[in-house]
Write a protein that holds these residues in place. Structure first.
Motif, PDB file in Angstrom:
ATOM      1  N   ILE A  57       0.992  -1.340  -0.279  1.00 50.49           N
ATOM      2  CA  ILE A  57       0.130  -0.009  -0.609  1.00 50.49           C
ATOM      3  C   ILE A  57       1.020   1.399   0.001  1.00 50.49           C
ATOM      4  O   ILE A  57       0.541   2.179  -0.440  1.00 50.49           O
ATOM      5  CB  ILE A  57      -0.477  -0.206   0.892  1.00 50.49           C
ATOM      6  CG1 ILE A  57      -2.087  -0.890   0.796  1.00 50.49           C
ATOM      7  CG2 ILE A  57      -1.704   1.685   1.253  1.00 50.49           C
ATOM      8  CD1 ILE A  57      -2.379  -0.897   2.048  1.00 50.49           C
ATOM      9  N   ILE A  58       2.172   1.419   0.687  1.00 49.27           N
ATOM     10  CA  ILE A  58       2.916   1.973   1.071  1.00 49.27           C
ATOM     11  C   ILE A  58       3.488   1.992  -0.085  1.00 49.27           C
ATOM     12  O   ILE A  58       4.134   3.463  -0.998  1.00 49.27           O
ATOM     13  CB  ILE A  58       3.951   2.786   1.841  1.00 49.27           C
ATOM     14  CG1 ILE A  58       2.735   1.646   3.517  1.00 49.27           C
ATOM     15  CG2 ILE A  58       4.931   3.202   2.342  1.00 49.27           C
ATOM     16  CD1 ILE A  58       3.767   2.281   4.912  1.00 49.27           C
ATOM     17  N   VAL A  64       1.696   7.723  -6.175  1.00 50.11           N
ATOM     18  CA  VAL A  64       0.605   8.219  -6.798  1.00 50.11           C
ATOM     19  C   VAL A  64       1.084   9.536  -5.704  1.00 50.11           C
ATOM     20  O   VAL A  64       0.997  10.714  -6.782  1.00 50.11           O
ATOM     21  CB  VAL A  64      -1.123   7.816  -5.910  1.00 50.11           C
ATOM     22  CG1 VAL A  64      -2.387   9.033  -5.491  1.00 50.11           C
ATOM     23  CG2 VAL A  64      -0.987   6.593  -6.119  1.00 50.11           C
ATOM     24  N   SER A  65       1.848   9.662  -4.812  1.00 50.71           N
ATOM     25  CA  SER A  65       2.081  11.348  -4.451  1.00 50.71           C
ATOM     26  C   SER A  65       2.874  11.893  -5.231  1.00 50.71           C
ATOM     27  O   SER A  65       3.315  12.975  -5.039  1.00 50.71           O
ATOM     28  CB  SER A  65       2.392  10.608  -2.874  1.00 50.71           C
ATOM     29  OG  SER A  65       4.072  10.581  -2.927  1.00 50.71           O
ATOM     30  N   SER A  70      -2.076  14.860  -6.156  1.00 47.87           N
ATOM     31  CA  SER A  70      -2.549  13.825  -5.226  1.00 47.87           C
ATOM     32  C   SER A  70      -2.392  13.643  -4.479  1.00 47.87           C
ATOM     33  O   SER A  70      -3.491  12.757  -3.642  1.00 47.87           O
ATOM     34  CB  SER A  70      -0.595  12.797  -5.744  1.00 47.87           C
ATOM     35  OG  SER A  70       0.294  14.209  -4.653  1.00 47.87           O
ATOM     36  N   GLN A  71      -3.278  14.802  -3.704  1.00 47.25           N
ATOM     37  CA  GLN A  71      -3.510  15.439  -2.703  1.00 47.25           C
ATOM     38  C   GLN A  71      -5.116  15.175  -2.810  1.00 47.25           C
ATOM     39  O   GLN A  71      -5.639  14.831  -1.702  1.00 47.25           O
ATOM     40  CB  GLN A  71      -3.321  16.739  -2.595  1.00 47.25           C
ATOM     41  CG  GLN A  71      -4.143  17.330  -0.882  1.00 47.25           C
ATOM     42  CD  GLN A  71      -3.666  19.260  -0.570  1.00 47.25           C
ATOM     43  OE1 GLN A  71      -2.524  19.124   0.001  1.00 47.25           O
ATOM     44  NE2 GLN A  71      -4.489  19.700  -1.079  1.00 47.25           N
ATOM     45  N   TYR A  72      -5.645  15.534  -3.198  1.00 51.81           N
ATOM     46  CA  TYR A  72      -7.410  14.569  -3.506  1.00 51.81           C
ATOM     47  C   TYR A  72      -7.347  13.273  -3.555  1.00 51.81           C
ATOM     48  O   TYR A  72      -7.952  12.187  -3.045  1.00 51.81           O
ATOM     49  CB  TYR A  72      -7.665  14.752  -4.908  1.00 51.81           C
ATOM     50  CG  TYR A  72      -7.902  16.405  -4.853  1.00 51.81           C
ATOM     51  CD1 TYR A  72      -8.497  17.044  -4.184  1.00 51.81           C
ATOM     52  CD2 TYR A  72      -6.878  17.247  -6.219  1.00 51.81           C
ATOM     53  CE1 TYR A  72      -8.762  18.775  -4.501  1.00 51.81           C
ATOM     54  CE2 TYR A  72      -7.144  18.360  -6.519  1.00 51.81           C
ATOM     55  CZ  TYR A  72      -7.807  19.402  -5.234  1.00 51.81           C
ATOM     56  OH  TYR A  72      -7.662  20.524  -5.484  1.00 51.81           O
ATOM     57  N   THR A  73      -6.451  12.550  -4.553  1.00 47.18           N
ATOM     58  CA  THR A  73      -6.546  10.759  -4.934  1.00 47.18           C
ATOM     59  C   THR A  73      -6.308  10.381  -3.598  1.00 47.18           C
ATOM     60  O   THR A  73      -7.089   9.173  -2.807  1.00 47.18           O
ATOM     61  CB  THR A  73      -5.476  10.506  -5.447  1.00 47.18           C
ATOM     62  OG1 THR A  73      -5.605  10.742  -6.530  1.00 47.18           O
ATOM     63  CG2 THR A  73      -5.576   8.913  -5.728  1.00 47.18           C
ATOM     64  N   TYR A  93       0.129  14.434   4.320  1.00 45.21           N
ATOM     65  CA  TYR A  93      -0.533  15.957   5.614  1.00 45.21           C
ATOM     66  C   TYR A  93       1.353  16.542   5.099  1.00 45.21           C
ATOM     67  O   TYR A  93       1.896  17.233   5.891  1.00 45.21           O
ATOM     68  CB  TYR A  93      -0.322  15.829   6.617  1.00 45.21           C
ATOM     69  CG  TYR A  93      -2.107  16.129   7.084  1.00 45.21           C
ATOM     70  CD1 TYR A  93      -2.580  17.920   7.215  1.00 45.21           C
ATOM     71  CD2 TYR A  93      -2.974  15.224   7.098  1.00 45.21           C
ATOM     72  CE1 TYR A  93      -2.957  17.521   7.428  1.00 45.21           C
ATOM     73  CE2 TYR A  93      -4.336  15.368   7.313  1.00 45.21           C
ATOM     74  CZ  TYR A  93      -4.748  16.348   7.493  1.00 45.21           C
ATOM     75  OH  TYR A  93      -6.011  16.929   7.241  1.00 45.21           O
ATOM     76  N   ALA A  94       2.222  15.477   4.879  1.00 47.77           N
ATOM     77  CA  ALA A  94       3.876  15.743   4.700  1.00 47.77           C
ATOM     78  C   ALA A  94       4.592  16.836   3.826  1.00 47.77           C
ATOM     79  O   ALA A  94       4.883  17.894   3.756  1.00 47.77           O
ATOM     80  CB  ALA A  94       4.613  14.827   3.519  1.00 47.77           C
ATOM     81  N   SER A  95       3.749  17.172   2.892  1.00 46.46           N
ATOM     82  CA  SER A  95       3.439  18.653   2.135  1.00 46.46           C
ATOM     83  C   SER A  95       2.536  18.856   0.757  1.00 46.46           C
ATOM     84  O   SER A  95       1.836  19.151   0.509  1.00 46.46           O
ATOM     85  CB  SER A  95       4.293  18.125   0.629  1.00 46.46           C
ATOM     86  OG  SER A  95       4.946  19.144   0.066  1.00 46.46           O
ATOM     87  N   PRO A  96       1.443  19.385   1.922  1.00 43.05           N
ATOM     88  CA  PRO A  96       0.356  20.164   1.720  1.00 43.05           C
ATOM     89  C   PRO A  96       0.506  20.782   0.623  1.00 43.05           C
ATOM     90  O   PRO A  96       1.054  21.743   0.534  1.00 43.05           O
ATOM     91  CB  PRO A  96      -0.669  20.464   3.124  1.00 43.05           C
ATOM     92  CG  PRO A  96       0.478  20.981   3.646  1.00 43.05           C
ATOM     93  CD  PRO A  96       1.601  20.181   4.032  1.00 43.05           C
TER      94      PRO A  96
END
Length: 446
Positions: A57-58, A64-65, A70-73, A93-96
Motif C-alpha cells: 500500500i505504501i 501516487v504522491s 495527488s492530494q485529492y487521491t 500532510y507531509a507536503s500539503p
C-alpha cells in the motif's frame, strides 16, 4: 340468433385476449425479477476481501504522491479503511498543497486551540514541508507564527507567504531544528535583517536560505558580524545589497556550494566584483553562481567573472552584463590586473580554494546558462558562434551544456544552423575526452 352468437364470440375473444395479456405481464415481471436477482448476486462479494500488506500500500501511495493532483487521491484513500488511512495520512500532510480555499480547514486542523498547552493536533507532527507561497491575504502573521510553532518538530522546509511573515515568527522559527530549506524570497515587507540572520544562524541543519527581495543591507548591519548556519550550502542574496555591504565584505561560510545574487537594485558592478574576488573566491566548495536582475550593472561589468572564479562548474548569468570577452582567457595581463585590484581577505588566505589559477589550470565550467533581465537590444550580445570559437581555442574544455532563454531568439531561422554547430562542437569535445556524449550534452532553450 346469429346476432347472439356473434356477441358471445366477441366476449370470448376479449376474455382470451385479456388472459393472454395478464400472463405475458406476469411472465415479464418474473423475468425482470430474475434478472435483478442475478445482477444483485453478481455484485455480492462472496469471497473474503484480499489483504494487502502495508508495504505494498505504501509503495502504491508513494507512486501516487509524485503527481501534483495527488492530494485529492490521498484524501480519498484515507476513507477506504483504517489500514489505508494509516498509510495515506502521513503522505497527505507531509507536503500539503495550500491555497485560499483550503487554507482555513488546514489551519483549523493544525491549530485546534489557541492555547498551545491545552490541545494539540496529532497531525501537526506529520508536516515536513510548509509551503505558503499560494497565500496572499488568507493568513495573518499571528497564524503563520502559530503554524510554525505547531509544526516545528519535523518541519524540513518552509516557504514564507508574501504578506504574513514577521518578527513574531522568529521564536518558533528558531526552534525548527530539522529545517533544511528556508525560502523568504516572496516576503514583501522584510523584518529587521540583523534579527533575522541572528535567528537563522541557530538552525544547524539549514542548507538552503533565500533572503527576502525587500531585505535592506544598510549601515545598521555590519557585514563582518553576520553569522551563517554552519551547514549552509545554497544562499540567495537579494534586496538592498549596496556598496557598503559589498566593501564591508561579509564572511561567507566555507560550506557554501551555490550562490545566487539577484533583484538587487543598488548593486554596482565594481563593488560586486570586489565582493566576488575578496569574499567568494576563497570559498573552497563554491561551484554554482547565478547573477540576474541587477539593473545598475553595465553591459560588460561581468566579463571577468570566469577569471575570478575559474572553478565554477555552473554559471547562470544575464547577457546584459557580459560580452564575448568573457571567454578571452589568453589575456594574461588582464588576469594580473584583476589579481592586483582585488585583495584577498586575511581570514581566507589559509583556506584551500578551487578558484586559484595555477600552472595547467583550466576553466572547469560545465554548464553555461544565459538569461535575459529584460533590457532591450541584448539579443545578439552573445551568439552561438562566440561559444564555438571559445571551444575551438580551448578556453572552455569542460563545457558540455548550454542553456539559453527563449527571449534571446537563438531558435530563430537566422541562428538555427549556428546552434546546431554549437551542439556538435560540445559533443565532439566530450568524445575527445572519452566521455559519454549522451543526453547531458547539447544546447537547450527554456
Amino acid at each position: 340468433m346469429a346476432l347472439d352468437l356473434q356477441r358471445n364470440w366477441d366476449v370470448c375473444m376479449a376474455e382470451n385476449l385479456e388472459r393472454v395479456k395478464q400472463q405475458t405481464d406476469q411472465r415479464n415481471i418474473k423475468n425482470d425479477d430474475t434478472e435483478r436477482s442475478k445482477a444483485q448476486e453478481s455484485k455480492t462479494w462472496h469471497s473474503p476481501p484480499v489483504y494487502l500488506p502495508d508495504e505494498i500500500i505504501i509503495q502504491v501511495l508513494e507512486y501516487v504522491s509524485r503527481f501534483q493532483e495527488s492530494q485529492y487521491t490521498l484524501a480519498s484513500c484515507c476513507l477506504l479503511s483504517r489500514q489505508w488511512y494509516r498509510a495515506a495520512v502521513p503522505m497527505l500532510y507531509a507536503s500539503p498543497y495550500l491555497y485560499g480555499k483550503n487554507f482555513d480547514p488546514f489551519q483549523t486542523v493544525m491549530i485546534p486551540s489557541r492555547n498551545l498547552h491545552v490541545r494539540d493536533s496529532p497531525l501537526a507532527s506529520l508536516v515536513k514541508v510548509l509551503d505558503l507561497r499560494g497565500l496572499v491575504h488568507q493568513a495573518s502573521r499571528r497564524i503563520t507564527a502559530r503554524l510554525l510553532g505547531r509544526t516545528k518538530g519535523n518541519l524540513e522546509a518552509f516557504i514564507a507567504p508574501q504578506a504574513s511573515f514577521g518578527t513574531n515568527s522568529f521564536a518558533a522559527l528558531s526552534k525548527c531544528e530539522q529545517l533544511r530549506v528556508l525560502d523568504l524570497s516572496l516576503v514583501s515587507e522584510s523584518p529587521p535583517l540583523f534579527e533575522l540572520l541572528k535567528t537563522v544562524s541557530r538552525l544547524d541543519n539549514l542548507t538552503t536560505f533565500r533572503l527576502p527581495r525587500s531585505s535592506g543591507f544598510s549601515t545598521d548591519v555590519n557585514p563582518a558580524s553576520i553569522a551563517w548556519p554552519r551547514r549552509l550550502e545554497n544562499l540567495a542574496l537579494s534586496g538592498g545589497i549596496d556598496a557598503h555591504f559589498m566593501h564591508g565584505i561579509v564572511a561567507f561560510p566555507s560550506t557554501l556550494r551555490s550562490l545566487t545574487i539577484e533583484h538587487c537594485p543598488s548593486a554596482k558592478g565594481f563593488a560586486l566584483m570586489h565582493m566576488l574576488r575578496a569574499a567568494v573566491r576563497p570559498l573552497p566548495n563554491l561551484e554554482i553562481l547565478r547573477l540576474a536582475n541587477l539593473p545598475r550593472l553595465t553591459g560588460s561589468s561581468m566579463d571577468n567573472i570566469l577569471f575570478v572564479l575559474p572553478g565554477l562548474t555552473r554559471l547562470s548569468i544575464s547577457v546584459d552584463y557580459i560580452t564575448p570577452a568573457i571567454f578571452d582567457f589568453d589575456v594574461s595581463s588582464h588576469r594580473e590586473a584583476i589579481e592586483c585590484h582585488y585583495p584577498t581577505l586575511p581570514h581566507a588566505e589559509s583556506l584551500p580554494t578551487r578558484h586559484q589559477w595555477t600552472e595547467g589550470k583550466q576553466c572547469e565550467l560545465r554548464t553555461l546558462e544565459l538569461t535575459n533581465s529584460g533590457n532591450p537590444g541584448v539579443e545578439d550580445k552573445i551568439s552561438p558562434i562566440d561559444i564555438v570559437i571559445a571551444l575551438d581555442e580551448g578556453a572552455l574544455p569542460n563545457l558540455r551544456q548550454v542553456r539559453v532563454d527563449k527571449t534571446l531568439l537563438w531558435q530563430a531561422n537566422a541562428t538555427a544552423a549556428d546552434v546546431d554547430a554549437l551542439a556538435d562542437a560540445l559533443k565532439e569535445a566530450a568524445i575527445q575526452r572519452g566521455e559519454d556524449e549522451s543526453a547531458s550534452t547539447g544546447v537547450w532553450t527554456f
